[in-house]
Motif scaffolding. Structure first.
Motif, PDB file in Angstrom:
ATOM      1  N   PRO A 283     -26.154  58.960  78.715  1.00 41.33           N
ATOM      2  CA  PRO A 283     -26.532  58.865  80.035  1.00 41.33           C
ATOM      3  C   PRO A 283     -26.432  58.025  80.662  1.00 41.33           C
ATOM      4  N   CYS A 284     -25.685  58.354  82.286  1.00 38.98           N
ATOM      5  CA  CYS A 284     -25.529  57.436  83.543  1.00 38.98           C
ATOM      6  C   CYS A 284     -25.673  58.347  84.664  1.00 38.98           C
ATOM      7  N   ALA A 285     -27.062  57.589  85.684  1.00 38.76           N
ATOM      8  CA  ALA A 285     -27.339  58.060  86.337  1.00 38.76           C
ATOM      9  C   ALA A 285     -26.146  57.374  88.172  1.00 38.76           C
ATOM     10  N   PHE A 286     -25.380  58.593  88.956  1.00 40.35           N
ATOM     11  CA  PHE A 286     -25.529  58.341  90.474  1.00 40.35           C
ATOM     12  C   PHE A 286     -26.556  58.280  90.975  1.00 40.35           C
ATOM     13  N   VAL A 287     -26.862  57.836  92.241  1.00 40.91           N
ATOM     14  CA  VAL A 287     -28.413  57.612  92.537  1.00 40.91           C
ATOM     15  C   VAL A 287     -28.681  57.203  93.678  1.00 40.91           C
ATOM     16  N   LYS A 288     -28.601  58.151  94.900  1.00 38.56           N
ATOM     17  CA  LYS A 288     -28.855  57.293  96.278  1.00 38.56           C
ATOM     18  C   LYS A 288     -30.265  57.488  96.362  1.00 38.56           C
ATOM     19  N   LEU A 289     -30.894  56.384  97.424  1.00 41.92           N
ATOM     20  CA  LEU A 289     -31.938  56.196  97.224  1.00 41.92           C
ATOM     21  C   LEU A 289     -32.508  57.091  98.728  1.00 41.92           C
ATOM     22  N   LYS A 290     -33.915  57.170  99.604  1.00 36.19           N
ATOM     23  CA  LYS A 290     -34.023  57.042 100.334  1.00 36.19           C
ATOM     24  C   LYS A 290     -33.955  56.209 101.354  1.00 36.19           C
ATOM     25  N   GLU A 291     -34.859  56.327 102.825  1.00 39.10           N
ATOM     26  CA  GLU A 291     -34.927  54.824 103.328  1.00 39.10           C
ATOM     27  C   GLU A 291     -36.165  53.775 103.731  1.00 39.10           C
ATOM     28  N   GLY A 292     -35.659  52.878 103.555  1.00 34.06           N
ATOM     29  CA  GLY A 292     -36.828  51.618 102.950  1.00 34.06           C
ATOM     30  C   GLY A 292     -37.209  52.006 101.757  1.00 34.06           C
ATOM     31  N   TYR A 293     -36.944  52.265 100.469  1.00 35.85           N
ATOM     32  CA  TYR A 293     -37.167  52.194  99.214  1.00 35.85           C
ATOM     33  C   TYR A 293     -35.185  51.134  98.995  1.00 35.85           C
ATOM     34  N   ASP A 294     -34.662  50.261  99.554  1.00 44.24           N
ATOM     35  CA  ASP A 294     -33.813  49.328  99.023  1.00 44.24           C
ATOM     36  C   ASP A 294     -34.058  48.601  97.759  1.00 44.24           C
ATOM     37  N   GLY A 295     -35.633  48.524  98.062  1.00 39.60           N
ATOM     38  CA  GLY A 295     -36.574  47.429  96.804  1.00 39.60           C
ATOM     39  C   GLY A 295     -36.302  48.014  95.714  1.00 39.60           C
ATOM     40  N   VAL A 296     -35.799  49.160  95.277  1.00 41.02           N
ATOM     41  CA  VAL A 296     -36.211  49.468  94.131  1.00 41.02           C
ATOM     42  C   VAL A 296     -34.736  49.144  93.351  1.00 41.02           C
ATOM     43  N   GLY A 297     -35.085  49.116  91.684  1.00 41.70           N
ATOM     44  CA  GLY A 297     -33.678  48.509  90.982  1.00 41.70           C
ATOM     45  C   GLY A 297     -33.593  49.759  89.802  1.00 41.70           C
ATOM     46  N   ALA A 298     -32.703  49.171  89.206  1.00 42.22           N
ATOM     47  CA  ALA A 298     -32.425  50.002  87.609  1.00 42.22           C
ATOM     48  C   ALA A 298     -33.078  50.402  87.334  1.00 42.22           C
ATOM     49  N   GLN A 299     -33.614  49.252  86.551  1.00 37.66           N
ATOM     50  CA  GLN A 299     -34.186  48.918  85.763  1.00 37.66           C
ATOM     51  C   GLN A 299     -35.664  49.957  86.104  1.00 37.66           C
TER      52      GLN A 299
ATOM     53  N   HIS B 190     -37.056  59.540  74.264  1.00 37.42           N
ATOM     54  CA  HIS B 190     -36.499  58.102  74.974  1.00 37.42           C
ATOM     55  C   HIS B 190     -34.612  58.511  73.938  1.00 37.42           C
ATOM     56  N   TYR B 191     -34.559  59.551  73.468  1.00 29.02           N
ATOM     57  CA  TYR B 191     -33.129  59.746  73.086  1.00 29.02           C
ATOM     58  C   TYR B 191     -32.126  60.156  74.757  1.00 29.02           C
ATOM     59  N   MET B 192     -33.018  60.773  74.995  1.00 31.47           N
ATOM     60  CA  MET B 192     -32.953  61.020  76.529  1.00 31.47           C
ATOM     61  C   MET B 192     -32.863  60.054  78.304  1.00 31.47           C
ATOM     62  N   THR B 193     -32.785  58.673  77.502  1.00 34.54           N
ATOM     63  CA  THR B 193     -33.375  58.186  78.884  1.00 34.54           C
ATOM     64  C   THR B 193     -32.062  57.225  78.792  1.00 34.54           C
ATOM     65  N   LEU B 194     -31.896  56.964  81.103  1.00 35.69           N
ATOM     66  CA  LEU B 194     -30.939  56.523  81.346  1.00 35.69           C
ATOM     67  C   LEU B 194     -30.631  55.316  80.908  1.00 35.69           C
ATOM     68  N   LYS B 195     -29.598  54.603  80.277  1.00 35.83           N
ATOM     69  CA  LYS B 195     -28.879  53.445  80.300  1.00 35.83           C
ATOM     70  C   LYS B 195     -28.138  52.905  80.848  1.00 35.83           C
ATOM     71  N   THR B 196     -27.732  53.847  82.109  1.00 38.49           N
ATOM     72  CA  THR B 196     -26.958  53.291  83.879  1.00 38.49           C
ATOM     73  C   THR B 196     -27.709  53.464  84.751  1.00 38.49           C
ATOM     74  N   VAL B 197     -27.664  52.691  85.672  1.00 32.56           N
ATOM     75  CA  VAL B 197     -28.159  53.957  86.915  1.00 32.56           C
ATOM     76  C   VAL B 197     -26.979  52.694  88.093  1.00 32.56           C
ATOM     77  N   ILE B 198     -26.392  53.706  89.094  1.00 28.25           N
ATOM     78  CA  ILE B 198     -25.491  53.449  90.092  1.00 28.25           C
ATOM     79  C   ILE B 198     -25.778  53.812  91.189  1.00 28.25           C
ATOM     80  N   PHE B 199     -26.515  52.497  91.823  1.00 27.88           N
ATOM     81  CA  PHE B 199     -26.433  53.424  93.230  1.00 27.88           C
ATOM     82  C   PHE B 199     -25.407  53.684  94.406  1.00 27.88           C
ATOM     83  N   GLU B 200     -25.335  54.515  95.158  1.00 29.79           N
ATOM     84  CA  GLU B 200     -24.295  54.327  95.976  1.00 29.79           C
ATOM     85  C   GLU B 200     -24.186  56.590  96.356  1.00 29.79           C
TER      86      GLU B 200
END
Length: 415
Positions: free
Chosen positions: A351-367, A379-389
């Motif tokens: 699973p690979c997630a493409f994510v857009k964060l809310k304003e003020g949450y820029d410090g939230v990282g992929a991990q 566990h088998y459904m857990t993300l392995k990749t997170v892309i912010f855009e």
């Protein structure tokens, strides 16, 4: 005869949806986000004889028609939907400037009143939370429609954009499975939500999640999960079933067995234009195959689990992207999310997630997001990749997963 349209949600577009069929022609609405090259391909394929074009999209239309003049296909007549209060442009009809015929039609922004049915249709040229709240107040709107992305815009809008409403506004949503969290927040803002489901091929909504009075006493979380279901078919459709795509047998109503949602009735399309093979495949077995995977609950309510092409197969396990996205939308920092498959040499896909964060949450990282999913999913459904855009969307606000799938594919294997 085919009549193409290139216009946003304005009254002229609304009128054309009725006027073209009443004139005995077929309407071919074109996506306002396409470029000239794509529009020229669609115009050639549709064999449209006329194209109605909104004044803001005139340059794109001109580009498409110029490309058509270089082919054997005769370009359609361009009819300009002019700005209501602006000057009438004349250069677009000059035969010296363009190698195709053009006409002029008067247009107007705002709303249309239909006394014969007692309703007023309010058209928004550009969908923004402020425009929605302003027009609800200005026109005393009682009902509205919008994809889950639009609802997400509303619930995350700044307080300054909102206006008080004297009554509950009933909202019909569909186009993608709505996250229960979004439905909950909409109702907190004073909107009533009805969930509809369907496809372009089924002439829009084919099912509705009709609310049951006995659900009123359930805990909030359970109520919104139920409201997110696709429901039962409406009276204008002959039947909707969840079937095994191989045997064509209906799946048991156990809420567990997954099958393909299939439609039958006179609101289902007759076929794809000039694509006999795709039509045969879609209607194999005598039912229209939606490509949506779902279960049927004991009360016969349908619940979509995923699109067939969106299911992620990781280490032999099927992962529902809808379930992963629902968890992501419950994260306080996430504004928008879409999950697709990323190729993996060991697991096949992850699973690979493409994510857009809310304003003020820029410090939230992929991990942090991966850990959140691990805490709320097997566990088998857990993300392995997170892309912010920013997520690509259609003109109606639906996330374009096919673009994200290509991006994930281009990343290559994670392991």
């Amino acid at each position: 005869m085919q009549v193409a349209t290139l216009a946003p949600n304005v009254p002229a577009m609304h009128e054309l949806h009725f006027a073209v069929p009443m004139a005995g022609a077929l309407i071919c609405p074109l996506n306002t986000r396409h470029d000239s090259a794509m529009l020229s391909v669609l115009l050639e394929h549709s064999e449209a004889k006329i194209i109605f074009v909104d004044y803001q999209l005139l340059d794109i239309a001109h580009g498409a028609l110029k490309l058509l003049t270089k082919t054997e296909r005769k370009p359609p007549i361009l009819v300009l939907i002019a700005e209501s209060d602006g000057p009438l442009p004349t250069d677009h009809i000059s035969s010296e400037t363009h190698e195709y015929e053009s006409l002029l039609a008067e247009g107007h922004d705002g709303f249309e009143k239909y006394d014969q049915i007692g309703g007023t249709n309010v058209c928004l040229r550009k969908v923004t939370p402020k425009a929605i709240f302003d027009n609800i107040a200005l026109h005393n709107v009682t009902h509205m429609g919008g994809a889950p992305t639009v609802l997400n815009m509303i619930v995350n809008s700044p307080i300054s954009d909102r206006r008080p409403r004297p009554h509950t506004v009933e909202v019909m949503t569909g186009g993608a499975p709505p996250p229960p969290q979004i439905l909950s927040k909409m109702e907190e803002l004073g909107f009533g939500i009805s969930h509809l489901y369907g496809l372009t091929e089924t002439y829009g909504p084919g099912t509705s999640c009709i609310w049951k009075p006995e659900w009123d006493s359930l805990p909030l979380n359970e109520r919104y999960k139920l409201k997110a279901r696709q429901g039962v078919h409406h009276v204008g459709l002959e039947d909707v079933e969840v079937k095994d795509p191989v045997t064509m047998a209906s799946v048991p109503a156990d809420g567990k067995t997954i099958g393909d949602i299939m439609f039958r009735g006179n609101t289902v399309m007759s076929g794809y234009l000039k694509d006999l093979e795709a039509t045969k495949e879609a209607f194999n077995g005598g039912w229209f195959r939606s490509g949506d995977l779902a279960v049927k609950h004991p009360d016969n309510y349908i619940e979509v689990k995923d699109r067939l092409k969106d299911v992620i197969i990781s280490g032999g396990e099927n992962i529902s992207t809808v379930e992963v996205e629902t968890v992501l939308y419950s994260h306080p920092a996430i504004l928008e999310a879409a999950v697709v498959a990323r190729p993996d040499n060991h697991w096949g896909q992850t699973p690979c997630a493409f994510v857009k964060l809310k304003e003020g949450y820029d410090g939230v990282g992929a991990q942090a997001i991966i850990k959140f999913c691990r805490d709320h999913l097997p566990h088998y459904m857990t993300l392995k990749t997170v892309i912010f855009e920013d997520l690509p969307k259609t003109s109606t606000g639906k996330i374009q997963k096919f673009i994200l799938r290509e991006k994930a594919k281009a990343m290559g294997s994670l392991s």
